[in-house]
Design a protein around this motif. Structure first.
Motif, PDB file in Angstrom:
ATOM      1  N   LEU A  34       0.868  -1.180   0.000  1.00 22.52           N
ATOM      2  CA  LEU A  34       0.000   0.000   0.000  1.00 22.52           C
ATOM      3  C   LEU A  34       0.902   1.226   0.000  1.00 22.52           C
ATOM      4  N   ALA A  35       0.854   1.993  -1.080  1.00 26.76           N
ATOM      5  CA  ALA A  35       1.690   3.198  -1.151  1.00 26.76           C
ATOM      6  C   ALA A  35       0.783   4.413  -1.012  1.00 26.76           C
ATOM      7  N   GLY A  89      -2.208   4.541  -2.301  1.00 30.12           N
ATOM      8  CA  GLY A  89      -3.543   3.978  -2.083  1.00 30.12           C
ATOM      9  C   GLY A  89      -4.642   4.576  -2.939  1.00 30.12           C
ATOM     10  N   GLN A  90      -4.281   5.384  -3.922  1.00 29.47           N
ATOM     11  CA  GLN A  90      -5.327   6.085  -4.672  1.00 29.47           C
ATOM     12  C   GLN A  90      -6.063   5.184  -5.670  1.00 29.47           C
ATOM     13  N   SER A  91      -5.549   4.003  -5.894  1.00 28.19           N
ATOM     14  CA  SER A  91      -6.294   2.999  -6.664  1.00 28.19           C
ATOM     15  C   SER A  91      -6.677   1.835  -5.774  1.00 28.19           C
ATOM     16  N   THR A  94      -7.254   1.587  -2.644  1.00 31.62           N
ATOM     17  CA  THR A  94      -8.354   1.827  -1.705  1.00 31.62           C
ATOM     18  C   THR A  94      -9.700   1.633  -2.401  1.00 31.62           C
ATOM     19  N   ASN A  95      -9.785   2.082  -3.643  1.00 32.47           N
ATOM     20  CA  ASN A  95     -11.030   1.877  -4.383  1.00 32.47           C
ATOM     21  C   ASN A  95     -11.304   0.404  -4.627  1.00 32.47           C
ATOM     22  N   GLU A 149      -5.719  13.796 -12.804  1.00 29.47           N
ATOM     23  CA  GLU A 149      -6.928  14.019 -12.010  1.00 29.47           C
ATOM     24  C   GLU A 149      -6.929  15.324 -11.216  1.00 29.47           C
ATOM     25  N   GLN A 176      -5.747  16.443  -4.801  1.00 31.21           N
ATOM     26  CA  GLN A 176      -5.770  15.459  -3.718  1.00 31.21           C
ATOM     27  C   GLN A 176      -5.099  14.162  -4.163  1.00 31.21           C
ATOM     28  N   ILE A 177      -5.441  13.729  -5.356  1.00 32.84           N
ATOM     29  CA  ILE A 177      -4.863  12.484  -5.863  1.00 32.84           C
ATOM     30  C   ILE A 177      -3.375  12.675  -6.128  1.00 32.84           C
ATOM     31  N   ARG A 178      -3.015  13.824  -6.638  1.00 34.93           N
ATOM     32  CA  ARG A 178      -1.591  14.079  -6.908  1.00 34.93           C
ATOM     33  C   ARG A 178      -0.766  14.123  -5.621  1.00 34.93           C
ATOM     34  N   ASN A 179      -1.414  14.522  -4.544  1.00 30.44           N
ATOM     35  CA  ASN A 179      -0.684  14.572  -3.277  1.00 30.44           C
ATOM     36  C   ASN A 179      -0.438  13.192  -2.676  1.00 30.44           C
ATOM     37  N   LYS A 180      -1.175  12.209  -3.117  1.00 33.05           N
ATOM     38  CA  LYS A 180      -1.033  10.868  -2.541  1.00 33.05           C
ATOM     39  C   LYS A 180      -0.563   9.821  -3.550  1.00 33.05           C
TER      40      LYS A 180
END
Lengths: 833, 174, 298
Positions: free
Chosen positions: C30-31, C33-35, C37-38, C102, C105-109
């Motif tokens: 888990l890095a 998690g932007q994919s 987690t979904n 995107e 928020q997504i770019r930050n994670k």
């Protein structure tokens, strides 16, 4: 005319109504202190999760709840059969047979009819356990052939959703006004369109549905804390089914995170939760998540128009239209077939069409049920009319501006009676169009369009969308669908009172979802009671215990400014009357000498003789010995008023009558840039001119215009709900359903005209739905970009691939339009028009 | 080695207050904030990380709290909408949203304010396009974004003309 | 938003992480998690234990390699790529593509490692990394190996990673002298998922294209180098006409997957357009002796 207003803070006028005032609601909402449905709960509640069908159409063979019930923390599971056994009747049907034979129960019984249809519901001690347990409910299905095509569904050979109905046609009606055959015979041209299709989408409020329902077995009271936007409709539908009288319901809502009509659709869930609560002996809390919402909460109506014929004179005068319309209700008739008559509030659109025949068929298909969606049912028809007007202009080589102006209902025509007896109250469409054209800098864009031409990679298109936002509907129109229905008219209630220490309180019957009712109601009441809006507390949300409701209470159908504020005005005036009476007694003056200002009643011209509201409250509530009984009888400082708009029952045979009280109008102008190589569309300029009569709070009105515009643009280019042949929704979440973002939706230049309605207490017209104007305007802009001889823009949704196809269609291929020109001398025999 | 398990001790500083809880490994940060801590200002609008209603600032970075597990934020400093106002005094962005009617139903507003706060910290004088990029991850269904862009622009101008600045980030960026 | 029961562990070192990944088939790194987690929310994949690698120093940071390339830690976020002076200096386009993934928020994670390892055909970075000849550095308890990015993406959600193996960094070689890169997407909305993408790198020798890379995404499950088109480009004039001619046959014979956004045929046509635009951008960038065009974007 004013163009884009900024908040007015100074003492512009003596009155508060009409001012752009920032809202009273905002303080709590910007601090995260709103109270939305998932924020609340009830003591001892369990968490509900619905078990839903993966199939679009299947027979339920068996349901095994044991594995779920065996899990720790699971309170109960309720299946469709069990729910039915606890019910007294299926949900009330609006339709006569065969539609009334298409029965719906709180949970699916015997069959599932769309992907996501609920077969059972689990209650557990946590959200997580509820979902875990729902996955362990074993349902065996026998898949059946799904019906997904709207028009094919009406074919007698199509598989049936409801065997007992014997057809997928829920309702059929012919709306025939004027003499369209005569018009088609005598017109100079007949423009024929094969097929136009208004797509399925949802305005999808950001907050999903939710409810906490408690069936109190001790008292029999069913408490419903929810974000339902038309609570008493839910009560009237759910009550007879689960055997609960109206006075044993307690519907409550607080802040609602958007609704747009969609939140009229989840009464089956409320019924199921009530039964689940009854079974489990504890409140059931259900919070819908987005995927469940997209699959099941309700979509907007999809409508297919076939065999469109439009009689047009050589000068561009459009005589009428003839069409076969197929509307897709989805799997259950949640609010349908009301939409089958609601469109007829706007039969001729913004135009003086005299001869209209619409052959209307409402079908059921194996898709998510449709529910009212911002612009409900009128938007689809208005899009048809606007496409027609636009195509007529293009096909006959006429200026789209001139054709519209020629055919618009003119300012001097109001009040204007439509062919089906609706009365358009007021407006100035030509001027609205002129303002919109100017705001959108159309002259400059035309120049730019000429410079670019075609074949240079990019094209400019300019389109107009003229539309109506009909508000405060006459529920008598439901009798055109089913003459046996006990509905007509409309109404809304409000309560105004002076509280124990002289505080002013107003309770509404509405369920605001961002429309600023607390603010505008306070503005109106403040003017009547001589205080500031700050002095008026408007109770947040709806509470049945407030007794401030009637059967039609809620927030829907663009009516608050008329019915909601009409009720507030009435209640405030009643309260004022009592205050004046008490003050006259206390101050030993005549009633007509009393004036209210700054929270006191005083004798005009005599500074010394005044009594603050707290003094009047004291006289009535806490210090009333010796007060004349007659005064106490009349003045309890609690004033309830029900506003009832003036309506008659429509003629259900001729299908005529005044179906709605007000007609706000919108004229939008859209400029698009199209990438010829890819079909990509960018909205580069957008203007909206709104005329909703007197505006109580222009800031709020403009916000509604922005919002309706944003949703419409998103629907026209980005948002579509599509099912594959097996009935699987292709966009079941925001991951697939590309919701318009701040980078997709352009800035909007707003203009306004105020044409007061002669029919309403305050000259206002309901507004907010917006009539789908951006869908009309974007399609027209695309048609304009395509240029002469191009195919017809026949879909309301135009993603890049579709635009690309329109741009690159083989020149020899059908364009979807044909113009038949009469060979006899033009204009012969039309004087009698 | 860190503890492996289905529940974890988590200590975080939320809006300046230190809290410790045992959380399930499967709990999302947004549910931790809403259901465990009762901070219901952070909202849920989707289940795929697309709507941004759950946006919060973790260690100075704007994130969607539905895309992070609660145990992942152990040791972090978290800012939510509840922490934006200073007592009864609204932040300049909160004021500006109110004045410019940048909210209707108010459901997206907390996340939108967090994104706007983050944006103005990163870029005190954004262009309209930069503002739109800054809130690209926050869906609003009510306003068409028109007045939101206007409100953020106004707050940034207010700040530039010597008005109150957007509060500085809590915690370090990591 | 309610996940299945799952375990979580945050190893303190890369070795610990590799140990867990090696010992447990049901372990998933888990890095950002932007994919992932979904995936967990939708319960479409079952994971026993989530191994949080997001705080491991070994996977962080962007370093300049001795040859002037970049070594990018697997847990470097899109936002870090966007803001990295090193990236922008020599591989401007990589930062620019990252800047258009995107939202903030997504770019930050979201991380470069996650973007690659998921091998979701809609992801932004894989085609660009293939066009830039990036190399994926993989490590397991058994040791480290390098896999060319062109060989890394194996299929829909499938990569060359063996069980127990972790992507630790991505090495991007320096841009060849006289080269430039281009990247175009046909997206359903601004900075949104794309229907077709093309990434290109060209090296100019005067007015001639000496060498090229042309990579298409979303016409197949993995980024595809169109070597036929590259052959047509190589040695040809770096003119619009010549580039257009070379790209006219792009994607012929391929069967892009159709969906609600467009047919297979439409995507095939769009692949040609995107390819031509990406190559043209790359040519312009090379002419401007920039390693990626300002006009690049996404």
């Amino acid at each position: 005319m004013t163009i884009t207003s900024t908040p007015v803070t100074g003492e512009a006028t003596k009155t508060w109504s009409g001012r752009s005032m920032p809202r009273k609601e905002d303080g709590r909402l910007v601090q995260g202190q709103g109270s939305f449905v998932d924020d609340g709960g009830m003591h001892g509640q369990g968490y509900a999760w619905f078990v839903r069908s993966p199939y679009a159409h299947a027979r339920i063979v068996s349901i095994d709840c044991e594995p779920a019930l065996a899990m720790e923390g699971v309170y109960a599971v309720l299946t469709g059969d069990e729910a039915k056994a606890m019910c007294q009747a299926p949900f009330f049907a609006i339709a006569p047979p065969p539609g009334s034979l298409m029965q719906e129960w709180p949970l699916a019984v015997d069959k599932v009819r769309y992907q996501g249809d609920a077969v059972a519901v689990v209650l557990a001690d946590s959200r997580e356990t509820a979902r875990d347990a729902a996955e362990r409910v074993v349902v065996e299905y026998e898949p059946l052939t799904p019906v997904t095509d709207t028009v094919a569904a009406a074919d007698p050979a199509a598989p049936l959703l409801y065997d007992e109905a014997g057809t997928n046609v829920a309702w059929h009606g012919l709306f025939d006004y004027g003499d369209v055959d005569w018009a088609l015979e005598n017109a100079d041209h007949v423009v024929k369109l094969d097929r136009l299709h208004f797509h399925r989408f949802t305005s999808s409020p950001l907050e999903c549905n939710g409810a906490v329902v408690d069936f109190d077995r001790g008292t029999g009271v069913v408490s419903v804390l929810s974000n339902y936007q038309m609570p008493m409709f839910a009560a009237m539908v759910v009550g007879p089914t689960i055997g609960v009288p109206m006075n044993k319901f307690n519907f409550v809502s607080k802040d609602i995170g958007g609704a747009f009509g969609i939140k009229i659709g989840f009464y089956p869930q409320i019924a199921a939760l009530a039964l689940l609560s009854k079974k489990a002996g504890r409140p059931a809390k259900w919070t819908e998540f987005r995927t469940e919402h997209m699959l099941t909460a309700g979509h907007g109506n999809e409508r297919t128009f076939l065999d469109v014929e439009v009689p047009v004179m050589a000068d561009g005068t459009i005589l009428g239209l003839k069409v076969r319309a197929f509307d897709d209700a989805g799997a259950y008739l949640h609010y349908e077939p009301l939409g089958a008559v609601i469109w007829s509030q706007v039969v001729p659109g913004c135009y003086k069409l005299k001869h209209v025949r619409v052959d209307y068929t409402e079908v059921v298909t194996n898709k998510c049920p449709v529910v009212p969606n911002r612009g409900y049912s009128r938007m689809q028809h208005l899009w048809l009319v606007e496409r027609i007007v636009d195509v007529v202009a293009h096909e006959l080589g006429l200026d789209p501006v001139e054709v519209r102006k020629r055919n618009y209902v003119q300012p001097e025509d109001y009040p204007y009676e439509t062919p089906n007896g609706c009365i358009y109250d007021s407006g100035d469409l030509p001027r609205s169009l002129d303002i919109a054209l100017e705001l959108a800098h159309v002259a400059e864009w035309r120049e730019r369009q000429r410079e670019l031409g075609t074949g240079t990679g990019r094209r400019i298109g300019i389109g107009i969308g003229s539309t109506l936002d009909s508000g405060t509907n006459n529920f008598g129109q439901s009798r055109i669908i089913n003459p046996d229905l006990p509905f007509s008219g409309n109404g809304e209630a409000a309560f105004a009172k002076l509280d124990l220490f002289g505080e002013i309180n107003v309770n509404l019957g509405t369920t605001p979802q961002g429309q600023g009712h607390e603010t505008t109601a306070a503005q109106v009441a403040a003017d009547i009671l001589g205080v500031t809006p700050e002095d008026v507390t408007v109770t947040t949300g709806f509470n049945q215990a407030n007794n401030s409701y009637v059967g039609f209470s809620g927030t829907y159908a663009s009516q608050f400014a008329v019915s909601g504020l009409g009720a507030v005005m009435g209640a405030a005036q009643k309260l004022r009357h009592q205050i004046v009476k008490l003050a006259a007694f206390a101050l030993q003056a005549e009633e007509d000498e009393i004036e209210l200002e700054g929270g006191s009643a005083r004798v005009r011209g005599d500074e010394e003789r005044a009594i603050p509201f707290i003094g009047l409250s004291n006289m009535v509530y806490t210090n009333n010995a010796g007060l004349p009984a007659s005064l106490l009888d009349e003045c309890d400082l609690n004033a309830r008023y029900v506003y009832v708009p003036p309506f008659e029952v429509p003629d259900t045979v001729a299908k005529t009558g005044n179906l709605t009280l007000t007609y706000a109008s919108q004229v939008h102008v859209c400029v698009v840039e199209v990438d010829e190589e890819t079909g990509e569309v960018k909205v580069v300029e957008y203007a909206a001119v709104d005329d909703c009569g007197n505006r109580i709070n222009p800031l709020v009105v403009e916000g509604q215009v922005h919002g309706a515009t944003g949703l419409g643009i998103a629907a026209s280019l980005y948002e579509s709900l599509d099912y594959d042949e097996s009935g699987q929704l292709q966009e079941p979440s925001f991951y697939e359903y590309h919701v318009g973002t701040a980078m997709d939706i352009p800035d909007v230049a707003c203009g306004d005209i105020e044409s007061p309605s002669p029919f309403t207490p305050n000259g206002a017209k309901g507004m907010g739905e917006g009539g789908g104007a951006p869908l009309h305007a974007v399609c027209a802009a695309l048609q304009d970009a395509l240029g002469a001889g191009a195919p017809v823009v026949s879909e309301s949704h135009n993603h890049w691939a579709r635009v690309y196809e329109l741009l690159h269609r083989d020149p020899g291929a059908p364009r979807g339009v044909e113009v038949v020109t009469r060979t006899a001398e033009p204009g012969a025999g039309v004087e009698s028009l | 080695m860190g503890e492996r398990g289905t529940s974890h001790a988590v200590t975080v500083e939320v809006n300046g207050e230190k809290v410790s809880r045992i959380v399930a490994a499967r709990q999302l940060l947004v549910h931790f904030l809403r259901d465990t801590l009762g901070l219901t200002g952070t909202h849920i609008g989707c289940d795929t990380g697309n709507c941004g209603a759950c946006s919060v600032i973790v260690n100075g970075k704007l994130v969607k709290s539905c895309m992070i597990l609660a145990p992942q934020v152990d040791g972090a400093t978290i800012e939510t909408v509840e922490g934006l106002a200073d007592g009864d005094s609204l932040s300049p962005l909160q004021e500006s949203f109110h004045e410019h009617h940048a909210l209707q139903c108010g459901y997206c507003t907390p996340g939108m304010l967090m994104s706007a706060t983050y944006l103005l910290r990163q870029n005190p004088d954004p262009t309209d396009e930069e503002i739109r990029r800054g809130i690209r991850g926050n869906i609003c269904r009510c306003t068409g974004y028109v007045n939101i862009v206007k409100a953020i622009r106004a707050a940034s101008r207010e700040q530039a003309s010597g008005g109150r600045p957007v509060p500085a980030a809590a915690g370090e960026e990591v | 938003m309610l996940l299945e029961q799952v375990e979580y562990v945050r190893p303190q070192s890369l070795d610990e992480a590799l140990e867990i990944l090696a010992n447990d088939d049901g372990a998933a790194p888990l890095a950002g998690g932007q994919s992932l987690t979904n995936v967990l929310k939708n319960r479409v994949a079952s994971v026993d234990v989530l191994v949080d690698i997001s705080r491991l120093d070994d996977l962080a940071g962007i370093a300049r390699t001795a040859d002037g390339g970049l070594s990018i830690g697997a847990c470097v976020t899109y936002d870090e790529l966007d803001r990295s002076a090193d990236v922008r200096q020599t591989h401007w386009l990589l930062g620019e593509v990252a800047a258009h993934i995107e939202d903030q928020q997504i770019r930050n994670k979201g991380t470069i490692g996650g973007n690659c390892c998921l091998s979701d055909p809609t992801n932004n970075l894989p085609p660009l990394l293939v066009a830039l000849d990036a190399v994926m550095e993989l490590r397991s308890r058994a040791g480290q190996r390098s896999v060319a990015s062109a060989d890394f993406f194996k299929g829909y959600f499938a990569t060359a990673l063996e069980p127990g193996e972790l992507l630790v960094s991505v090495t991007v070689p320096p841009m060849p002298a006289g080269s430039g890169a281009g990247y175009t997407s046909l997206a359903v909305g601004a900075d949104a998922k794309a229907m077709v993408r093309a990434a290109a790198r060209v090296t100019l020798d005067g007015g001639t294209i000496a060498d090229s890379r042309l990579v298409l995404a979303r016409v197949a499950h993995v980024p595809v180098r169109d070597t036929d088109a590259e052959a047509r480009l190589n040695g040809g004039d770096a003119t619009e006409e010549s580039v257009a001619a070379a790209c006219a046959g792009v994607a012929d014979g391929m069967q892009p997957i159709a969906d609600v956004h467009g047919s297979s045929e439409y995507r095939r046509q769009m692949a040609k357009v995107m390819a031509r635009r990406a190559v043209s951008q790359a040519v312009a960038a090379a002419r401007g002796s920039r390693n990626g065009s300002k006009a690049g974007g996404n």
